[in-house]
Motif scaffolding. Sequence first.
Motif, PDB file in Angstrom:
ATOM      1  N   GLY A   1       0.809  -1.204   0.000  1.00  0.00           N
ATOM      2  CA  GLY A   1       0.000   0.000   0.000  1.00  0.00           C
ATOM      3  C   GLY A   1       0.839   1.249   0.000  1.00  0.00           C
ATOM      4  O   GLY A   1       2.035   1.212  -0.316  1.00  0.00           O
ATOM      5  N   GLY A   2       0.216   2.346   0.382  1.00  0.00           N
ATOM      6  CA  GLY A   2       0.932   3.604   0.409  1.00  0.00           C
ATOM      7  C   GLY A   2      -0.024   4.772   0.491  1.00  0.00           C
ATOM      8  O   GLY A   2      -1.226   4.603   0.724  1.00  0.00           O
ATOM      9  N   ARG A   3       0.535   5.926   0.268  1.00  0.00           N
ATOM     10  CA  ARG A   3      -0.220   7.177   0.380  1.00  0.00           C
ATOM     11  C   ARG A   3      -0.740   7.564  -1.000  1.00  0.00           C
ATOM     12  O   ARG A   3      -0.021   7.473  -1.986  1.00  0.00           O
ATOM     13  N   TYR A   4      -1.999   7.961  -1.048  1.00  0.00           N
ATOM     14  CA  TYR A   4      -2.587   8.282  -2.351  1.00  0.00           C
ATOM     15  C   TYR A   4      -3.289   9.640  -2.321  1.00  0.00           C
ATOM     16  O   TYR A   4      -4.488   9.767  -2.566  1.00  0.00           O
ATOM     17  N   ASP A   5      -2.515  10.665  -2.042  1.00  0.00           N
ATOM     18  CA  ASP A   5      -3.073  12.003  -1.882  1.00  0.00           C
ATOM     19  C   ASP A   5      -3.784  12.541  -3.122  1.00  0.00           C
ATOM     20  O   ASP A   5      -4.615  13.439  -3.007  1.00  0.00           O
ATOM     21  N   GLY A   6      -3.473  12.020  -4.309  1.00  0.00           N
ATOM     22  CA  GLY A   6      -4.072  12.562  -5.534  1.00  0.00           C
ATOM     23  C   GLY A   6      -5.348  11.865  -5.983  1.00  0.00           C
ATOM     24  O   GLY A   6      -6.001  12.290  -6.930  1.00  0.00           O
ATOM     25  N   LEU A   7      -5.731  10.792  -5.305  1.00  0.00           N
ATOM     26  CA  LEU A   7      -6.805   9.941  -5.827  1.00  0.00           C
ATOM     27  C   LEU A   7      -8.183  10.603  -5.858  1.00  0.00           C
ATOM     28  O   LEU A   7      -8.906  10.517  -6.852  1.00  0.00           O
ATOM     29  N   MET A   8      -8.559  11.259  -4.768  1.00  0.00           N
ATOM     30  CA  MET A   8      -9.915  11.844  -4.713  1.00  0.00           C
ATOM     31  C   MET A   8     -10.115  12.850  -5.842  1.00  0.00           C
ATOM     32  O   MET A   8     -11.205  12.948  -6.423  1.00  0.00           O
ATOM     33  N   GLU A   9      -9.058  13.606  -6.151  1.00  0.00           N
ATOM     34  CA  GLU A   9      -9.191  14.597  -7.220  1.00  0.00           C
ATOM     35  C   GLU A   9      -9.416  13.937  -8.570  1.00  0.00           C
ATOM     36  O   GLU A   9     -10.137  14.455  -9.408  1.00  0.00           O
ATOM     37  N   SER A  10      -8.804  12.771  -8.782  1.00  0.00           N
ATOM     38  CA  SER A  10      -9.003  12.110 -10.075  1.00  0.00           C
ATOM     39  C   SER A  10     -10.453  11.653 -10.228  1.00  0.00           C
ATOM     40  O   SER A  10     -10.915  11.395 -11.331  1.00  0.00           O
ATOM     41  N   LEU A  11     -11.197  11.578  -9.108  1.00  0.00           N
ATOM     42  CA  LEU A  11     -12.626  11.261  -9.186  1.00  0.00           C
ATOM     43  C   LEU A  11     -13.479  12.530  -9.111  1.00  0.00           C
ATOM     44  O   LEU A  11     -14.682  12.457  -8.889  1.00  0.00           O
ATOM     45  N   GLY A  12     -12.827  13.684  -9.236  1.00  0.00           N
ATOM     46  CA  GLY A  12     -13.573  14.934  -9.238  1.00  0.00           C
ATOM     47  C   GLY A  12     -13.866  15.481  -7.853  1.00  0.00           C
ATOM     48  O   GLY A  12     -14.625  16.447  -7.708  1.00  0.00           O
ATOM     49  N   GLY A  13     -13.283  14.870  -6.815  1.00  0.00           N
ATOM     50  CA  GLY A  13     -13.511  15.341  -5.447  1.00  0.00           C
ATOM     51  C   GLY A  13     -12.477  16.370  -5.033  1.00  0.00           C
ATOM     52  O   GLY A  13     -11.554  16.685  -5.785  1.00  0.00           O
ATOM     53  N   PRO A  14     -12.624  16.889  -3.804  1.00  0.00           N
ATOM     54  CA  PRO A  14     -11.647  17.847  -3.293  1.00  0.00           C
ATOM     55  C   PRO A  14     -10.347  17.133  -2.920  1.00  0.00           C
ATOM     56  O   PRO A  14     -10.363  15.924  -2.628  1.00  0.00           O
ATOM     57  N   ALA A  15      -9.249  17.861  -2.939  1.00  0.00           N
ATOM     58  CA  ALA A  15      -7.970  17.270  -2.531  1.00  0.00           C
ATOM     59  C   ALA A  15      -8.138  16.667  -1.144  1.00  0.00           C
ATOM     60  O   ALA A  15      -8.586  17.335  -0.220  1.00  0.00           O
ATOM     61  N   THR A  16      -7.822  15.381  -1.017  1.00  0.00           N
ATOM     62  CA  THR A  16      -8.034  14.673   0.246  1.00  0.00           C
ATOM     63  C   THR A  16      -6.868  13.718   0.474  1.00  0.00           C
ATOM     64  O   THR A  16      -6.745  12.716  -0.227  1.00  0.00           O
ATOM     65  N   PRO A  17      -5.995  14.028   1.408  1.00  0.00           N
ATOM     66  CA  PRO A  17      -4.868  13.128   1.647  1.00  0.00           C
ATOM     67  C   PRO A  17      -5.354  11.813   2.254  1.00  0.00           C
ATOM     68  O   PRO A  17      -6.309  11.806   3.027  1.00  0.00           O
ATOM     69  N   ALA A  18      -4.712  10.710   1.882  1.00  0.00           N
ATOM     70  CA  ALA A  18      -5.148   9.413   2.404  1.00  0.00           C
ATOM     71  C   ALA A  18      -4.029   8.399   2.257  1.00  0.00           C
ATOM     72  O   ALA A  18      -3.117   8.562   1.437  1.00  0.00           O
ATOM     73  N   VAL A  19      -4.098   7.365   3.060  1.00  0.00           N
ATOM     74  CA  VAL A  19      -3.087   6.319   3.013  1.00  0.00           C
ATOM     75  C   VAL A  19      -3.776   4.993   3.329  1.00  0.00           C
ATOM     76  O   VAL A  19      -4.752   4.976   4.084  1.00  0.00           O
ATOM     77  N   GLY A  20      -3.312   3.913   2.688  1.00  0.00           N
ATOM     78  CA  GLY A  20      -3.997   2.638   2.906  1.00  0.00           C
ATOM     79  C   GLY A  20      -3.160   1.445   2.505  1.00  0.00           C
ATOM     80  O   GLY A  20      -2.093   1.590   1.901  1.00  0.00           O
ATOM     81  N   TRP A  21      -3.643   0.269   2.859  1.00  0.00           N
ATOM     82  CA  TRP A  21      -3.000  -0.963   2.404  1.00  0.00           C
ATOM     83  C   TRP A  21      -4.022  -2.054   2.177  1.00  0.00           C
ATOM     84  O   TRP A  21      -5.150  -1.965   2.659  1.00  0.00           O
ATOM     85  N   ALA A  22      -3.597  -3.054   1.422  1.00  0.00           N
ATOM     86  CA  ALA A  22      -4.430  -4.231   1.216  1.00  0.00           C
ATOM     87  C   ALA A  22      -3.534  -5.460   1.233  1.00  0.00           C
ATOM     88  O   ALA A  22      -2.360  -5.382   0.875  1.00  0.00           O
ATOM     89  N   ALA A  23      -4.091  -6.564   1.671  1.00  0.00           N
ATOM     90  CA  ALA A  23      -3.334  -7.817   1.700  1.00  0.00           C
ATOM     91  C   ALA A  23      -4.203  -8.937   1.193  1.00  0.00           C
ATOM     92  O   ALA A  23      -5.406  -8.978   1.463  1.00  0.00           O
ATOM     93  N   GLY A  24      -3.619  -9.848   0.424  1.00  0.00           N
ATOM     94  CA  GLY A  24      -4.352 -10.999  -0.098  1.00  0.00           C
ATOM     95  C   GLY A  24      -4.613 -11.994   1.017  1.00  0.00           C
ATOM     96  O   GLY A  24      -3.678 -12.460   1.661  1.00  0.00           O
ATOM     97  N   ILE A  25      -5.891 -12.297   1.235  1.00  0.00           N
ATOM     98  CA  ILE A  25      -6.225 -13.249   2.314  1.00  0.00           C
ATOM     99  C   ILE A  25      -5.663 -14.633   1.988  1.00  0.00           C
ATOM    100  O   ILE A  25      -5.116 -15.313   2.859  1.00  0.00           O
ATOM    101  N   GLU A  26      -5.753 -15.049   0.713  1.00  0.00           N
ATOM    102  CA  GLU A  26      -5.234 -16.377   0.357  1.00  0.00           C
ATOM    103  C   GLU A  26      -3.740 -16.480   0.656  1.00  0.00           C
ATOM    104  O   GLU A  26      -3.267 -17.495   1.163  1.00  0.00           O
ATOM    105  N   ARG A  27      -2.982 -15.410   0.304  1.00  0.00           N
ATOM    106  CA  ARG A  27      -1.524 -15.480   0.536  1.00  0.00           C
ATOM    107  C   ARG A  27      -1.225 -15.496   2.028  1.00  0.00           C
ATOM    108  O   ARG A  27      -0.332 -16.214   2.479  1.00  0.00           O
ATOM    109  N   LEU A  28      -1.944 -14.712   2.812  1.00  0.00           N
ATOM    110  CA  LEU A  28      -1.734 -14.749   4.260  1.00  0.00           C
ATOM    111  C   LEU A  28      -2.101 -16.126   4.808  1.00  0.00           C
ATOM    112  O   LEU A  28      -1.386 -16.678   5.647  1.00  0.00           O
TER     113      LEU A  28
END
Length: 412
Positions: A292-319
């Motif tokens: 994962g990581g920080r995706y500060d530009g994502l909301m704007e690409s959907l037409g939203g206001p600048a919104t800083p954010a950070v996240g991660w995802a993990a594959g349940i099968e691999r875990l």
Amino acid sequence: MPQNTPKAIRGTQDIFGPEAEAFAFVVETFERVRRLYRFRRAEMPVFEKTEVFSRAIGETTDVVSKEMYSFEDRGGDSLTLRPEFTAGIARAFLTNGWQQHAPLKLATHGPLFRYERPQKGRYRQFHQIDAEIIGAAEPQADVELLAMADQLLKELGIEGVTLHLNTLGDADSRENWRAALIEYFGGVKGDLSEDSQDRLEKNPLRILDSKDRRDQQFVADAPKIDDFLTDEALGFFDSVTSGLDAAGVNWKRAESLVRGLDYYRHTAFEFIPDEGSAAADTLGAQSTVLGGGRYDGLMESLGGPATPAVGWAAGIERLAMLVEDRGEPLADVIVVVEDDARMSDAISALGKLRGSGMSADLFAAGSTRKRFDKAVKSGARSIVAFDVRDGEPTHRIKADESDTPRLEALLR
Ligand code: ATP
Ligand code: MG
């Protein structure tokens, strides 16, 4: 298998037995840990308008250009089965005005769909656990999210997996680095894979992430982000790393680590099995378990206001492949009906046992003489058997001395 029965779709799995237990253990542990970190649950639809993903993830990524399950519905809309969580969460955030909850810590899990070449640890329907902090610009959010991932892996008993950490800098750092990468890879263009030749102008960072050997040989000497970081970006990264040290999270700098998706800024990370570890043996080349990581530009690409954010995802099968084989749980109690005249008593006892928190099963089918032996063979912790002797109802209990009084009391 009988002929002429439908087959499962390629790349899907029917998960059952010990693997299903391991899968459930991953989800249950995630649910427990996300509560410790006070992440709130959210459920999003499994499908979205195709543009949610194409705009948020980026047209030049593998996910959007090659891996999406898109179709036209009966109303003529182009829809896509979600290939990841973040874009749909961002869409939901904007649709529902969740800005009022910012900073919003969200957790979810469920199935995702990508048209990939199926192999060990890589499926067309797979499952992820996912955690996001939306509306938080501070590096402490990155630290909190990574501490949560680290604790999750520990609580799953997974060893030999290390956090690989990089920064992609802010928009300025990233832009200058990008230009240097285009120049560097442009010089060896003819020797790159076809995919990377295509990517060169559009998305040169992705070349660093390529799994093709023709590209990998050039990665070590490629320009490093460190030479392009602005003071601000460097300060941000320092805060993340010193926060991780304070939180006791072990990490390793990975200068070439980029994430496959376009929207990342600043922190980018993956938890990867250490070379030669049992985890690496189990997962083979498909090695990232959590990313994962920080995706500060994502909301704007959907037409939203600048919104800083950070996240991660993990594959349940691999875990699940990395957690110790848990087998299937044995019953606390098996209730055996040795004379069918006692069926009602047995059913009543079963209800009491389960109501008091013990897992219990009823053995009341097949030859009456064999039921007790079957219960013994099942490995259950205790057995309660109902019978009729000389016209009188009797029962017997096979249990540890410490369990017997409790069972007797319940059955009274
Ligand atoms: P990879 O480089 O392995 O293709 P990715 O960058 O596409 O991974 P992400 O989109 O970051 O992966 O997804 C996060 C995690 O989800 C991965 O680390 C992995 O555990 C899991 N994952 C991704 N794709 C699949 C798949 N097709 N099957 C099973 N698990 C997957
Ligand atoms: Mg992938």
